[in-house]
Design an enzyme around this catalytic site. Sequence first.
Site, PDB file in Angstrom:
ATOM      1  N   CYS A   1       0.816  -1.226   0.000  1.00 16.24           N
ATOM      2  CA  CYS A   1       0.000   0.000   0.000  1.00 16.24           C
ATOM      3  C   CYS A   1       0.845   1.270   0.000  1.00 16.24           C
ATOM      4  CB  CYS A   1      -0.938   0.009   1.191  1.00 16.24           C
ATOM      5  SG  CYS A   1      -1.904  -1.487   1.296  1.00 16.24           S
TER       6      CYS A   1
ATOM      7  N   HIS B   1      -3.554   6.730   2.763  1.00 14.82           N
ATOM      8  CA  HIS B   1      -3.895   5.397   2.253  1.00 14.82           C
ATOM      9  C   HIS B   1      -5.296   5.058   2.752  1.00 14.82           C
ATOM     10  CE1 HIS B   1      -4.100   1.281   1.315  1.00 14.82           C
ATOM     11  NE2 HIS B   1      -3.796   0.817   2.514  1.00 14.82           N
TER      12      HIS B   1
ATOM     13  N   ASN C   1     -10.032  -0.893   0.230  1.00 14.67           N
ATOM     14  CA  ASN C   1      -8.572  -0.784   0.220  1.00 14.67           C
ATOM     15  C   ASN C   1      -8.051  -1.338  -1.109  1.00 14.67           C
ATOM     16  OD1 ASN C   1      -5.829  -1.088   0.567  1.00 14.67           O
ATOM     17  ND2 ASN C   1      -5.965  -2.024   2.602  1.00 14.67           N
TER      18      ASN C   1
END
Length: 330
Positions: free
Chosen positions: A116, A257, A287
């Site tokens: 990520c 994020h 996500n």
Amino acid sequence: MATPTIAILGTGSYVPTRVLTNEELSKKVDTTDEWILTRTGIKQRRIAAEGESTSDLAAHAAKAALIDAGLTAADIDLLIVATITPDLPMPATATIVQHKLGIGTHAACFDLNAACSGFVYGLDTASAMLASGRYRHALVIGAEKLSSVVDWKDRTTCVLFGDAAGAAVLGPTRGDGARIIATKLYSEGGMAEMLCIPAGGSANPASTATLAGDQHFIKMKGREIFKVAVREMEDAVEEILEQHAMTADQIACVIPHQANLRIIEALSKSMEIPLDRFFINVDRFGNTSGASIPLALDEARRLGRVRRGDTTLLVAFGAGLTYGAALVRW
Ligand code: ACO
């Protein structure tokens, strides 16, 4: 030769058309819309079509970023794809994207695995390579088809992830004050086992046993990661602001994020930056790992949340555990 100042010249993103809602997921695994929404803030995510691979998502996002930058594939001599879901273990997805975009053989093309944090790692890498003067224009793409590594039987992970791509074109600033002010990267390798895909690499090659044991899917210690994520992102933000003698008041928009709304809220509280200065789209996309920040950045720009002269703060954490931050002026 003077060191060129590097800026983001354009951004683009792409999400697959298929929407998977919490409601639909609750028919596949033992979960509810209410549980997912209150624990994560996620309402839906996008899922790539069968036959649509990470390089397809990446190429769409890259084309949009090139248009936004007013450049063409011929201008690109560096291409980095940040992904944990490459089309194939080899070659690099970047080479496949290069071919799809028609970028010439003069370009350096490689993948970057920082999960990520991949896009922030990519920004740091590309801006340093461009600043060396040996490359002129870079495409940094974060692209993921996480639906291909999610265990759709595991309710603790399958509700969290989605597919998407985001891209940025980097190059010498056009004299309007836009520039990448700073990037700062970190890694805490001792925590690698908290979030990993256990099999399919040299330590645990694919076998009938690894397949039978569901070892090719994302495994995560969610609760532990939650705490570490907030601490790591706080550290990254504090340090980058301090190093550049800036305060949180000077940040027009934070692009974090997009893993979990509660993590973003915790960061907002601890950093004393109001939540309305964070750009949030985890509710619509979940996500998307390496794609998360460039997708949010592109949306934020298109929605007018990032304007000329603004300073934005990007902050990421992910498997590794890797983390990092970037300050970007527009
Ligand atoms: N539906 C219903 N119940 C569930 C679900 C679900 N989908 N998933 C877990 N539960 C249950 C658990 O079994 C547990 O039940 P128990 O109390 O009977 O044992 C209960 O809910 C609570 O589970 P927790 O794991 O404690 O829930 P928590 O509030 O911590 O939320 C979550 C879990 C959302 C995963 C959270 O910990 C989180 O977001 N962590 C961060 C993870 C993250 O950001 N990962 C991405 C890293 S980025 C990358 O590199 C890919």
